[in-house]
Design an enzyme around this catalytic site. Structure first.
Site, mmCIF file in Angstrom:
data_model
loop_
_atom_site.group_PDB
_atom_site.id
_atom_site.type_symbol
_atom_site.label_atom_id
_atom_site.label_comp_id
_atom_site.label_asym_id
_atom_site.label_seq_id
_atom_site.Cartn_x
_atom_site.Cartn_y
_atom_site.Cartn_z
ATOM 1 N N LYS A 149 9.474 -14.225 17.545
ATOM 2 C CA LYS A 149 10.232 -14.110 18.801
ATOM 3 C C LYS A 149 9.418 -13.380 19.871
ATOM 4 O O LYS A 149 9.261 -13.868 20.987
ATOM 5 C CB LYS A 149 11.548 -13.371 18.535
ATOM 6 N N ILE A 150 8.875 -12.214 19.507
ATOM 7 C CA ILE A 150 8.139 -11.424 20.509
ATOM 8 C C ILE A 150 6.791 -12.083 20.811
ATOM 9 O O ILE A 150 6.423 -12.249 21.976
ATOM 10 C CB ILE A 150 7.971 -9.968 20.018
ATOM 11 N N ASP A 169 -0.542 -17.130 12.300
ATOM 12 C CA ASP A 169 0.793 -16.960 11.723
ATOM 13 C C ASP A 169 0.953 -18.048 10.663
ATOM 14 O O ASP A 169 1.139 -19.220 10.995
ATOM 15 C CB ASP A 169 1.880 -17.088 12.805
ATOM 16 N N CYS A 228 2.399 -3.151 19.297
ATOM 17 C CA CYS A 228 3.790 -2.764 19.607
ATOM 18 C C CYS A 228 4.691 -3.287 18.494
ATOM 19 O O CYS A 228 5.871 -3.569 18.724
ATOM 20 C CB CYS A 228 4.221 -3.350 20.952
ATOM 21 N N ARG A 230 4.499 -2.532 14.325
ATOM 22 C CA ARG A 230 4.831 -1.488 13.380
ATOM 23 C C ARG A 230 3.603 -0.660 13.065
ATOM 24 O O ARG A 230 2.485 -1.211 12.966
ATOM 25 C CB ARG A 230 5.364 -2.092 12.061
ATOM 26 N N ASP A 254 1.953 1.668 20.383
ATOM 27 C CA ASP A 254 3.323 2.160 20.602
ATOM 28 C C ASP A 254 3.920 2.680 19.296
ATOM 29 O O ASP A 254 4.917 3.389 19.310
ATOM 30 C CB ASP A 254 4.175 0.996 21.140
ATOM 31 N N GLU A 259 5.740 8.618 12.266
ATOM 32 C CA GLU A 259 6.337 8.922 13.574
ATOM 33 C C GLU A 259 7.273 10.107 13.421
ATOM 34 O O GLU A 259 8.033 10.140 12.454
ATOM 35 C CB GLU A 259 7.068 7.690 14.105
ATOM 36 N N HIS A 279 6.714 4.967 20.703
ATOM 37 C CA HIS A 279 7.653 3.935 20.219
ATOM 38 C C HIS A 279 8.692 3.597 21.300
ATOM 39 O O HIS A 279 9.906 3.769 21.102
ATOM 40 C CB HIS A 279 8.337 4.388 18.924
ATOM 41 N N LEU A 280 8.172 3.073 22.411
ATOM 42 C CA LEU A 280 9.037 2.785 23.560
ATOM 43 C C LEU A 280 9.319 1.292 23.728
ATOM 44 O O LEU A 280 9.953 0.899 24.702
ATOM 45 C CB LEU A 280 8.358 3.280 24.855
ATOM 46 N N GLY A 281 8.812 0.474 22.773
ATOM 47 C CA GLY A 281 8.939 -0.983 22.934
ATOM 48 C C GLY A 281 10.337 -1.442 23.295
ATOM 49 O O GLY A 281 10.519 -2.324 24.140
ATOM 50 N N ALA A 282 11.335 -0.834 22.669
ATOM 51 C CA ALA A 282 12.716 -1.297 22.900
ATOM 52 C C ALA A 282 13.437 -0.432 23.919
ATOM 53 O O ALA A 282 14.630 -0.610 24.146
ATOM 54 C CB ALA A 282 13.474 -1.277 21.584
HETATM 55 P P1 NAD Z 1 9.845 -12.230 14.137
HETATM 56 O O1 NAD Z 1 10.354 -12.183 12.757
HETATM 57 O O2 NAD Z 1 10.528 -13.077 15.131
HETATM 58 O O3 NAD Z 1 8.304 -12.640 14.113
HETATM 59 C C1 NAD Z 1 7.392 -12.160 13.173
HETATM 60 C C2 NAD Z 1 6.350 -13.233 12.957
HETATM 61 O O4 NAD Z 1 5.353 -12.706 12.094
HETATM 62 C C3 NAD Z 1 6.908 -14.486 12.290
HETATM 63 O O5 NAD Z 1 6.610 -15.642 13.041
HETATM 64 C C4 NAD Z 1 6.212 -14.499 10.935
HETATM 65 O O6 NAD Z 1 5.949 -15.828 10.506
HETATM 66 C C5 NAD Z 1 4.939 -13.745 11.233
HETATM 67 N N1 NAD Z 1 4.317 -13.176 10.060
HETATM 68 C C6 NAD Z 1 4.909 -12.614 8.971
HETATM 69 N N2 NAD Z 1 3.971 -12.206 8.102
HETATM 70 C C7 NAD Z 1 2.770 -12.505 8.651
HETATM 71 C C8 NAD Z 1 1.422 -12.336 8.236
HETATM 72 N N3 NAD Z 1 1.129 -11.776 7.051
HETATM 73 N N4 NAD Z 1 0.461 -12.750 9.042
HETATM 74 C C9 NAD Z 1 0.732 -13.332 10.235
HETATM 75 N N5 NAD Z 1 1.977 -13.556 10.678
HETATM 76 C C10 NAD Z 1 2.993 -13.129 9.898
HETATM 77 O O7 NAD Z 1 9.813 -10.691 14.625
HETATM 78 P P2 NAD Z 1 9.787 -10.163 16.117
HETATM 79 O O8 NAD Z 1 11.174 -9.924 16.569
HETATM 80 O O9 NAD Z 1 8.885 -10.994 16.931
HETATM 81 O O10 NAD Z 1 9.164 -8.708 15.851
HETATM 82 C C11 NAD Z 1 7.791 -8.536 15.587
HETATM 83 C C12 NAD Z 1 7.503 -7.089 15.250
HETATM 84 O O11 NAD Z 1 7.824 -6.238 16.350
HETATM 85 C C13 NAD Z 1 8.309 -6.533 14.082
HETATM 86 O O12 NAD Z 1 7.461 -5.730 13.306
HETATM 87 C C14 NAD Z 1 9.349 -5.633 14.750
HETATM 88 O O13 NAD Z 1 9.815 -4.637 13.898
HETATM 89 C C15 NAD Z 1 8.548 -5.095 15.888
HETATM 90 N N6 NAD Z 1 9.330 -4.554 17.008
HETATM 91 C C16 NAD Z 1 8.879 -3.395 17.577
HETATM 92 C C17 NAD Z 1 9.537 -2.883 18.672
HETATM 93 C C18 NAD Z 1 9.076 -1.611 19.287
HETATM 94 O O14 NAD Z 1 9.909 -0.847 19.756
HETATM 95 N N7 NAD Z 1 7.812 -1.357 19.359
HETATM 96 C C19 NAD Z 1 10.673 -3.537 19.185
HETATM 97 C C20 NAD Z 1 11.093 -4.712 18.586
HETATM 98 C C21 NAD Z 1 10.385 -5.224 17.491
HETATM 99 C C1 MLT Z 2 13.019 -2.151 16.449
HETATM 100 O O1 MLT Z 2 12.713 -2.342 15.283
HETATM 101 O O2 MLT Z 2 14.026 -2.649 16.973
HETATM 102 C C2 MLT Z 2 12.134 -1.333 17.300
HETATM 103 O O3 MLT Z 2 11.143 -0.727 16.601
HETATM 104 C C3 MLT Z 2 12.847 -0.453 18.249
HETATM 105 C C4 MLT Z 2 13.663 0.649 17.648
HETATM 106 O O4 MLT Z 2 13.315 1.156 16.596
HETATM 107 O O5 MLT Z 2 14.686 0.995 18.233
#
Ligand code: NAD
Ligand code: MLT
Length: 527
Positions: A149-150, A169, A228, A230, A254, A259, A279-282
Site C-alpha cells: 500500500k505505502i 517484492d 519509514c 520498521r 523514522d 524505540e 517514528h512520525l510516519g503516521a
Molecule cells: P503492505 O502489507 O501493504 O505492503 C508490504 C509489502 O511488502 C507487500 O507488498 C509485501 O508483498 C512486501 N513484502 C513482504 N515481505 C517482503 C520481502 N521479504 N521482500 C520484499 N517485499 C516484501 O504494508 P504497508 O501498509 O505498505 O506498510 C509497509 C510498512 O510500513 C510496514 O512495515 C508498516 O508497519 C510500516 N508503517 C510504518 C509507519 C510509520 O509510522 N513509520 C506507518 C505505517 C506503516
Molecule cells: C503503524 O504501524 O501504524 C505505524 O508504525 C504508526 C504507529 O505506530 O502509530
C-alpha cells in the site's frame, strides 16, 4: 454495558464512537503489571504503538473479545496468544498509508537538499549556501523494497517527480508492478542500480537486517536510503559506519531497532547526511483521525456481535465485501447451527455450497461462520470467528467447499450438508430482497421459514390430522406456535414439519410427539 480500555492516546473521534456502545476508560502509561491487574474487567482493549500486549495480559483478559491497534503494525501484540484465546485482533491497514508514504517522500527530498541542517544553520544566525548543494531526484533511480500500500503510493508520487522506478517484492505480480510503472528486479540489482532506496516492507525473520554491511557494500557511493517501515530492517551500526566513512550518500530514518532510539546510538552523532525522525510516519492529524475511527468502529461492531472488517487473525475483508457478506455470515451461522443439531453432533464432514450471487464471493468467511454455528452447540460462546477453523480441525471435521452460481431460486443462497452421529442431513437458506433470512430446504424438503430461537422439526408421513395433533399437543404443554410450515415432495409421502416457537419445549414433550401416529422423528433446535 461493555467496557473498553484505551491504553494509548487515541483521537477523540474514536473515543466518541466507542462511547456509543461502551463505557470507555482512557488510562495511558500503564505498566505490564498494572495492565494484567485491570484487564479482567474489560471487553476490549484499544492501543497504538505504546502498549505492548503480552501473553500475560492476554491470558488475564478473560472477558476480552477484541484488541484494536490504531495503526498498521501489530508487532506490539502477541497475536498467536490472542488467537489461541479466541480474541480478535484488528488494525487499520490503510488509515495511515498516505501519511507514511508522504513522510517517506518528504524524507527523500529533505535528504537530497539537506533541509533540516540548512534550516538549523539559518536559525543559528548563519547564511551558509556552499555547504548545502544538493541533488535532484528527477531522472534518478528509486529502488522500492515492498510494493504494497505505502510502496505503491510512493511509486505513483515518485513517477510524477520524473524518477525511474525499480522494485523488489516477491509477492506481487508483474502486471501490478507494470501498472505502477515499476520494473521488478532482484534485490541485488536493486542495491546496485538505485540512487535512492526506500523500504516499505514488514519486519520479519526474512527482512531483519536486510540492509547490512554486505548489502551496503553493493550500493552506489551516492545512494540515499530511507526507512519509514520498521526498525531492525537496517543494521544501524553498519549504516552509521558506512555514512561516517562516506561509503554511501545519506540515510533518513523514522524507525529504529529500539524505540526510543538509545541516547548513545552512533546514528545521533551523524551530520547532514542523516535525518532522524521519532517514528512520525503516521503522525498527521488526518491519519490519527482515520486510524482512531477505523479501529473504534471495528471494536464497536465486535461488541455488537458483528464481524470486524480488518481482523488480522480472521479472514480479512474489504469493507464493501464485508457489507455485502454480513447478512450471509448470519445465514451461514444459523444454518451451521441447524445442520449440526440435525446431524446429532460429532460431525465428521461438512459440505458448504455457495449458490447464486453468493458463489462469486470469498468463501472463507462463510465457511468460518458455518463452522462457528456448527460448533456453537458444543462450545457455546467459546467458539468465534477467530478459533472456529482451528476448533473444527482439532475435531477432525473435514470441509468440502463447492459453488454453483447457476442456482438462482434466490439471489444468493447457501446449502450445508453434515455427516454426523444421526447420519447425513442438509439445510439450505437464502436471503430475501429485504435481507431477511429464510430456511428454504431441510433434507431436500422445500420449506420457507425464518430461523427463530426455539424450533421444532419433525419427519412424518403426510396424512390427514397430523398437523392438528401436534398443534394440540404443544397447546396442552402451553407452548405458543409463532409459525408452522410443512414441506413434502409428494402427496401422502414423506414430509417435514417446521415450527417456530415462542417458548422452549418443556421436558418430555418430544417423547409425546414421537407417540403421534405417522411421526418418524422429532428434533428441537435452538438457534
Ligand atoms: P503492505 O502489507 O501493504 O505492503 C508490504 C509489502 O511488502 C507487500 O507488498 C509485501 O508483498 C512486501 N513484502 C513482504 N515481505 C517482503 C520481502 N521479504 N521482500 C520484499 N517485499 C516484501 O504494508 P504497508 O501498509 O505498505 O506498510 C509497509 C510498512 O510500513 C510496514 O512495515 C508498516 O508497519 C510500516 N508503517 C510504518 C509507519 C510509520 O509510522 N513509520 C506507518 C505505517 C506503516
Ligand atoms: C503503524 O504501524 O501504524 C505505524 O508504525 C504508526 C504507529 O505506530 O502509530
Amino acid at each position: 454495558m461493555p467496557k473498553v480500555l484505551v491504553s494509548d492516546p487515541i483521537d477523540q473521534a474514536g473515543l466518541d464512537i466507542l462511547s456509543q456502545v461502551a463505557q470507555v476508560d482512557v488510562k495511558t502509561g500503564l505498566s505490564n503489571e498494572e495492565l494484567v491487574q485491570i484487564i479482567p474487567e474489560y471487553d476490549a482493549l484499544m492501543i497504538r504503538s505504546g502498549t505492548r500486549v503480552t501473553q500475560e495480559i492476554i491470558e488475564a483478559g478473560n472477558q476480552l473479545k477484541i484488541i484494536g491497534r490504531a495503526g498498521v503494525g501489530v508487532d506490539n501484540v502477541d497475536v498467536p496468544a490472542a488467537t489461541r484465546k479466541g480474541i480478535v485482533v484488528v488494525n487499520s491497514p490503510e488509515g495511515n498509508t498516505i501519511a507514511a508514504a508522504e513522510h517517506a517522500l518528504a524524507m527523500m527530498l529533505a535528504l537530497s537538499r539537506y533541509i533540516p541542517d540548512a534550516n538549523h544553520s539559518v536559525k543559528n544566525g548563519k547564511w551558509d549556501r556552499k555547504s548545502y548543494v544538493g541533488a535532484e531526484v528527477y531522472k534518478k533511480t528509486l529502488g522500492i523494497v515492498g510494493l504494497g500500500k505505502i510502496g505503491s503510493h510512493v511509486a505513483a508520487a515518485a513517477k510524477a517527480l520524473g524518477m525511474k522506478l525499480i522494485a523488489y517484492d516477491p509477492f506481487i505480480s508483474l502486471e501490478r508492478a507494470d501498472h505502477l510503472g515499476c520494473r521488478l528486479v532482484d534485490m541485488d540489482l536493486l542495491f546496485r542500480e538505485s540512487d535512492y532506496i526506500t523500504l516499505h516492507i514488514p519486519k520479519t525473520s526474512e527482512t531483519a537486517n536486510l540492509i547490512n554491511a554486505e548489502a551496503l557494500a553493493k550500493m552506489k557511493p551516492t545512494v540515499r536510503i530511507i526507512n519509514c517501515a520498521r526498525g531492525g530492517i537496517i543494521d544501524e551500526a553498519a549504516l552509521a559506519e558506512a555514512l561516517k566513512e562516506g561509503r554511501i550518500g545519506g540515510a533518513a530514518l523514522d524507525v529504529y531497532e529500539n524505540e526510543p532510539l538509545e541516547a548513545d546510538s552512533p546514528l545521533r552523532s551523524l551530520g547532514k547526511e542523516a535525518i532522524l525522525t521519532p517514528h512520525l510516519g503516521a503522525s498527521t492529524a488526518e491519519a490519527q483521525i482515520n486510524v482512531a475511527i477505523d479501529v473504534a468502529e471495528q471494536i464497536r461492531d465486535v461488541l455488537l456481535g458483528l464481524p470486524a472488517r480488518s481482523a488480522v487473525n480472521i479472514p480479512g475483508l474489504y469493507p464493501d465485501a464485508l457489507e455485502k457478506l454480513r447478512p450471509y455470515l448470519q445465514l451461514a451461522e444459523n444454518l451451521g447451527n441447524l445442520v449440526g443439531q440435525l446431524a446429532g453432533g460429532r460431525v465428521e464432514l461438512l459440505t458448504v455450497r455457495l449458490q447464486g450471487e453468493l458463489a462469486d464471493n470469498n468463501s472463507q468467511p462463510i465457511v468460518v461462520a458455518a463452522l462457528k454455528g456448527l460448533l456453537s452447540q458444543a462450545l457455546r460462546e467459546r467458539v468465534n470467528y477467530v478459533n472456529a477453523s482451528i476448533e473444527a480441525k482439532e475435531r477432525g471435521i473435514r470441509i468440502i467447499e463447492t459453488r454453483d452460481g447457476s442456482i438462482r431460486d434466490y439471489t444468493g443462497s447457501l446449502h450445508l450438508e453434515a455427516k454426523g452421529a444421526l447420519g447425513d442431513h442438509s439445510v439450505t437458506g437464502a436471503l430475501l430482497g429485504d435481507g431477511e433470512i429464510r430456511i428454504t430446504d431441510i433434507d431436500e424438503f422445500p420449506i420457507n421459514v425464518p430461523p427463530t430461537h426455539h424450533m421444532l422439526f419433525t419427519r412424518h408421513r403426510d396424512m390427514p390430522g397430523i398437523i392438528g395433533k401436534i398443534g394440540s399437543l404443544l397447546g396442552s404443554f402451553n407452548v405458543n406456535i409463532a409459525s408452522m410450515q410443512v414441506g413434502r415432495k409428494i402427496v401422502r409421502g414423506d414430509a417435514v414439519m417446521v415450527l417456530s416457537l415462542d417458548d422452549p419445549l418443556p421436558e418430555g414433550i418430544l417423547a409425546e410427539i414421537m407417540k403421534v401416529p405417522g411421526i418418524r422423528d422429532a428434533y428441537t433446535v435452538m438457534l
